[in-house]
Design a protein around this motif. Structure first.
Motif, PDB file in Angstrom:
ATOM      1  N   PRO A   1       0.803  -1.235   0.000  1.00 43.97           N
ATOM      2  CA  PRO A   1       0.000   0.000   0.000  1.00 43.97           C
ATOM      3  C   PRO A   1       0.834   1.283   0.000  1.00 43.97           C
ATOM      4  N   SER A   2       2.132   1.184   0.333  1.00 43.65           N
ATOM      5  CA  SER A   2       2.983   2.382   0.380  1.00 43.65           C
ATOM      6  C   SER A   2       3.341   2.885  -1.008  1.00 43.65           C
ATOM      7  N   PHE A   3       3.188   2.040  -2.015  1.00 42.87           N
ATOM      8  CA  PHE A   3       3.530   2.427  -3.386  1.00 42.87           C
ATOM      9  C   PHE A   3       2.256   2.848  -4.115  1.00 42.87           C
ATOM     10  N   ARG A   4       2.266   4.048  -4.657  1.00 46.28           N
ATOM     11  CA  ARG A   4       1.065   4.623  -5.260  1.00 46.28           C
ATOM     12  C   ARG A   4       1.130   4.684  -6.783  1.00 46.28           C
ATOM     13  N   THR A   5       2.072   3.970  -7.369  1.00 49.05           N
ATOM     14  CA  THR A   5       2.171   3.893  -8.823  1.00 49.05           C
ATOM     15  C   THR A   5       1.969   2.447  -9.255  1.00 49.05           C
ATOM     16  N   SER A   6       1.614   2.267 -10.512  1.00 51.49           N
ATOM     17  CA  SER A   6       1.424   0.901 -11.014  1.00 51.49           C
ATOM     18  C   SER A   6       2.726   0.115 -10.948  1.00 51.49           C
ATOM     19  N   GLY A   7       3.855   0.780 -11.255  1.00 52.53           N
ATOM     20  CA  GLY A   7       5.147   0.101 -11.234  1.00 52.53           C
ATOM     21  C   GLY A   7       5.499  -0.405  -9.843  1.00 52.53           C
ATOM     22  N   GLY A   8       5.276   0.438  -8.822  1.00 51.50           N
ATOM     23  CA  GLY A   8       5.583   0.027  -7.459  1.00 51.50           C
ATOM     24  C   GLY A   8       4.693  -1.093  -6.985  1.00 51.50           C
ATOM     25  N   ALA A   9       3.401  -0.998  -7.274  1.00 49.83           N
ATOM     26  CA  ALA A   9       2.461  -2.032  -6.841  1.00 49.83           C
ATOM     27  C   ALA A   9       2.735  -3.360  -7.544  1.00 49.83           C
ATOM     28  N   VAL A  10       3.022  -3.295  -8.831  1.00 51.93           N
ATOM     29  CA  VAL A  10       3.329  -4.514  -9.583  1.00 51.93           C
ATOM     30  C   VAL A  10       4.621  -5.140  -9.072  1.00 51.93           C
ATOM     31  N   PHE A  11       5.632  -4.312  -8.786  1.00 55.58           N
ATOM     32  CA  PHE A  11       6.909  -4.838  -8.284  1.00 55.58           C
ATOM     33  C   PHE A  11       6.720  -5.546  -6.943  1.00 55.58           C
ATOM     34  N   CYS A  12       6.046  -4.896  -6.003  1.00 56.77           N
ATOM     35  CA  CYS A  12       5.874  -5.484  -4.672  1.00 56.77           C
ATOM     36  C   CYS A  12       5.033  -6.761  -4.724  1.00 56.77           C
ATOM     37  N   SER A  13       3.944  -6.733  -5.473  1.00 52.63           N
ATOM     38  CA  SER A  13       3.120  -7.938  -5.575  1.00 52.63           C
ATOM     39  C   SER A  13       3.865  -9.051  -6.315  1.00 52.63           C
ATOM     40  N   SER A  14       4.748  -8.683  -7.247  1.00 51.83           N
ATOM     41  CA  SER A  14       5.563  -9.684  -7.955  1.00 51.83           C
ATOM     42  C   SER A  14       6.556 -10.343  -7.012  1.00 51.83           C
ATOM     43  N   VAL A  15       7.207  -9.538  -6.163  1.00 51.18           N
ATOM     44  CA  VAL A  15       8.143 -10.093  -5.181  1.00 51.18           C
ATOM     45  C   VAL A  15       7.397 -10.990  -4.203  1.00 51.18           C
ATOM     46  N   ALA A  16       6.258 -10.518  -3.707  1.00 53.02           N
ATOM     47  CA  ALA A  16       5.490 -11.300  -2.738  1.00 53.02           C
ATOM     48  C   ALA A  16       5.073 -12.654  -3.313  1.00 53.02           C
ATOM     49  N   LEU A  17       4.464 -12.638  -4.487  1.00 55.85           N
ATOM     50  CA  LEU A  17       3.984 -13.887  -5.075  1.00 55.85           C
ATOM     51  C   LEU A  17       5.138 -14.760  -5.570  1.00 55.85           C
ATOM     52  N   GLY A  18       6.194 -14.143  -6.071  1.00 60.12           N
ATOM     53  CA  GLY A  18       7.349 -14.914  -6.524  1.00 60.12           C
ATOM     54  C   GLY A  18       7.983 -15.702  -5.395  1.00 60.12           C
ATOM     55  N   PHE A  19       8.192 -15.064  -4.256  1.00 59.90           N
ATOM     56  CA  PHE A  19       8.840 -15.765  -3.143  1.00 59.90           C
ATOM     57  C   PHE A  19       7.883 -16.738  -2.451  1.00 59.90           C
ATOM     58  N   LEU A  20       6.586 -16.458  -2.484  1.00 58.20           N
ATOM     59  CA  LEU A  20       5.640 -17.476  -2.022  1.00 58.20           C
ATOM     60  C   LEU A  20       5.754 -18.734  -2.876  1.00 58.20           C
ATOM     61  N   ALA A  21       5.898 -18.556  -4.182  1.00 58.56           N
ATOM     62  CA  ALA A  21       6.056 -19.703  -5.076  1.00 58.56           C
ATOM     63  C   ALA A  21       7.358 -20.440  -4.807  1.00 58.56           C
ATOM     64  N   LEU A  22       8.423 -19.695  -4.486  1.00 57.47           N
ATOM     65  CA  LEU A  22       9.682 -20.332  -4.103  1.00 57.47           C
ATOM     66  C   LEU A  22       9.470 -21.216  -2.875  1.00 57.47           C
ATOM     67  N   GLY A  23       8.661 -20.730  -1.929  1.00 59.20           N
ATOM     68  CA  GLY A  23       8.384 -21.497  -0.724  1.00 59.20           C
ATOM     69  C   GLY A  23       7.650 -22.798  -0.973  1.00 59.20           C
ATOM     70  N   ARG A  24       6.997 -22.909  -2.114  1.00 57.00           N
ATOM     71  CA  ARG A  24       6.297 -24.162  -2.428  1.00 57.00           C
ATOM     72  C   ARG A  24       7.260 -25.332  -2.587  1.00 57.00           C
ATOM     73  N   ALA A  25       8.526 -25.052  -2.910  1.00 57.48           N
ATOM     74  CA  ALA A  25       9.527 -26.125  -2.963  1.00 57.48           C
ATOM     75  C   ALA A  25       9.813 -26.654  -1.563  1.00 57.48           C
ATOM     76  N   GLY A  26       9.283 -25.968  -0.557  1.00 62.26           N
ATOM     77  CA  GLY A  26       9.370 -26.455   0.809  1.00 62.26           C
ATOM     78  C   GLY A  26       8.130 -27.236   1.182  1.00 62.26           C
ATOM     79  N   PHE A  27       7.056 -26.531   1.523  1.00 64.84           N
ATOM     80  CA  PHE A  27       5.886 -27.220   2.091  1.00 64.84           C
ATOM     81  C   PHE A  27       5.102 -28.033   1.070  1.00 64.84           C
ATOM     82  N   ALA A  28       4.995 -27.571  -0.190  1.00 65.23           N
ATOM     83  CA  ALA A  28       4.078 -28.211  -1.138  1.00 65.23           C
ATOM     84  C   ALA A  28       4.577 -29.566  -1.620  1.00 65.23           C
ATOM     85  N   VAL A  29       5.893 -29.755  -1.691  1.00 68.98           N
ATOM     86  CA  VAL A  29       6.447 -31.042  -2.121  1.00 68.98           C
ATOM     87  C   VAL A  29       6.502 -32.007  -0.942  1.00 68.98           C
ATOM     88  N   ASN A  30       6.420 -31.475   0.258  1.00 73.25           N
ATOM     89  CA  ASN A  30       6.593 -32.257   1.477  1.00 73.25           C
ATOM     90  C   ASN A  30       5.547 -33.353   1.634  1.00 73.25           C
TER      91      ASN A  30
END
Length: 435
Positions: free
Chosen positions: A326-355
């Motif tokens: 919410p701190s980013f008020r431009t499309s670029g900032g919002a897309v970047f932050c949501s991309s980092v959030a979802l990207g690293f959540l997907a990285l975490g799937r190599a942990g719990f989801a394969v388990n």
């Protein structure tokens, strides 16, 4: 007899590829409904709270069929259950009109689609546990699940234009057509293995297994329900599945609203940038799978440490990214932050989801069903709660363009990420504990 449709491709690779396409199509459907319904509902002046209720209806049906889906896949075969569930949701999409004023019809349709898709992921895990040997497990599961994110990315890229030029109903027709095509491919090219692959390649793993995987499976399998439901490593997976899907479903269902109302942007005018969060998930999911298999097969880390390392890294970084959206008020900032959030959540799937397949390869569909039920409950709670939070914020701030209106929306999944990563660190294991 095992079919060999392409002599130059091992059959298990073809199975993994088809399940990858399967998850892609499923998530095109989910993102497509969110986009099409948002446009139709806004045109009909539907409240944010009511939108949240309709968007969350899918997850009620999805939750009801997770464990039955795992049971059905265990008993009659994941390949057959997968085909039947795909045909059911595709037919429902084709027949249902998208009219926000016909609430009962939409609710029933979304429940049916949810029930049908609830059988899909337990069935996929049952199929992969049969076909994929342990030393290929991380990258195979990661590739399959990354199809979800590629499907979401393609949906975000293409469907807003389809809605703009052909109307919201056209999304339902396109999704039904994709479902029908995949069903034909699966019917023609899928097959059951002659023997399970769960014991193959065990010598490449650095852990000492407590159970001899080479023992033949008993003809009649008794599912250890009590042991599954009272096992702490299972609950570590369950908690992380809940958190992952809370964050994913909130962003998937409400990012279109955040871009449109929170940032005053048009999805159509945003071009390809709106697909970046899901494209990032696709990339990071596969990176996580390759890294996990590399660390395990090269004996750099044990299976347990690998799962914990990737899960923790993914969820902690995602937590920080979610908190600052919410701190980013431009499309670029919002897309970047949501991309980092979802990207690293997907990285975490190599942990719990394969388990699931580490601790219970024989009951992977059952454990996945239990775990995914929690993930589905996260969709019910998160999507509906977000609608109520935004409705309350709209009353307080008069509109949803204020950053304050969205802070709670993103802070809650960020906090859950920190909590669940700690649970996984404390209680998870990579050892097989179910025979």
């Amino acid at each position: 007899m095992t079919k060999k449709p392409f002599l130059f491709i091992p059959v298990r690779y073809l199975i993994v590829f088809l399940t990858f396409i399967c998850t892609s199509v499923c998530y095109i459907e989910r993102v497509g409904f969110s986009i099409a319904y948002t446009v139709a509902a806004d045109a009909a002046a539907v409240t944010q709270s009511s939108k949240g209720s309709i968007l969350s209806t899918f997850y009620y049906g999805y939750a009801c069929s997770q464990v039955p889906g795992g049971y059905a896949a265990q008993k009659i075969g994941g390949r057959r259950v997968l085909l039947l569930s795909f045909l059911l949701w595709s037919l429902t999409c084709f027949l249902v009109p998208l009219d926000p004023n016909r609430v009962t019809v939409l609710v029933v349709a979304r429940l049916l689609v949810g029930v049908a898709q609830g059988f899909i992921f337990p069935s996929i895990h049952t199929v992969l546990a049969q076909w994929v040997p342990p030393h290929e497990r991380s990258r195979s599961v990661s590739l399959t699940t990354s199809g979800m994110y590629l499907g979401a990315a393609l949906g975000m890229l293409l469907l807003p234009s389809l809605v703009k030029f052909k109307g919201p109903q056209s999304v339902f027709v396109a999704e039904a057509a994709l479902g029908a095509v995949w069903s034909l491919l699966w019917f023609k090219y899928s097959s059951d293995p002659k023997a399970t692959a769960s014991g193959a390649g065990e010598q490449l793993l650095p852990t000492n297994k407590k159970i001899d995987a080479r023992k033949p499976a008993p003809k009649t399998v008794t599912i250890p329900w009590v042991k599954i439901m009272t096992n702490l490593p299972v609950w570590a997976i369950v908690v992380n599945n809940f958190t992952f899907h809370y964050a994913l479903y909130v962003l998937m269902n409400w990012l279109p609203t955040y871009f449109e109302l929170g940032l005053q942007l048009s999805l159509h005018d945003m071009g390809s940038s709106k697909m970046m969060p899901y494209l990032n998930m696709f990339l990071f999911s596969n990176i996580g799978g390759v890294v996990a298999d590399y660390l395990i097969t090269r004996r750099i880390m044990s299976v347990t440490r690998t799962r914990k390392f990737l899960n923790t890294m993914g969820f902690v970084v995602a937590s920080l990214a979610l908190a600052v959206i919410p701190s980013f008020r431009t499309s670029g900032g919002a897309v970047f932050c949501s991309s980092v959030a979802l990207g690293f959540l997907a990285l975490g799937r190599a942990g719990f989801a394969v388990n699931h397949m580490d601790i219970a390869p024989r009951y992977a569909g059952i454990v996945m069903g239990v775990s995914n039920t929690a993930g589905t409950l996260a969709g019910i709670v998160g999507v509906d709660l977000t609608g109520k939070l935004l409705e309350a914020a709209k009353v307080a701030d008069a509109d949803l363009s204020s950053p304050e209106s969205w802070k709670a929306v993103f802070f809650i999944p960020g906090l859950l990420c920190l909590f669940s990563s700690l649970i996984f660190l404390l209680f998870s294991t990579g050892e097989r504990i179910f025979d």
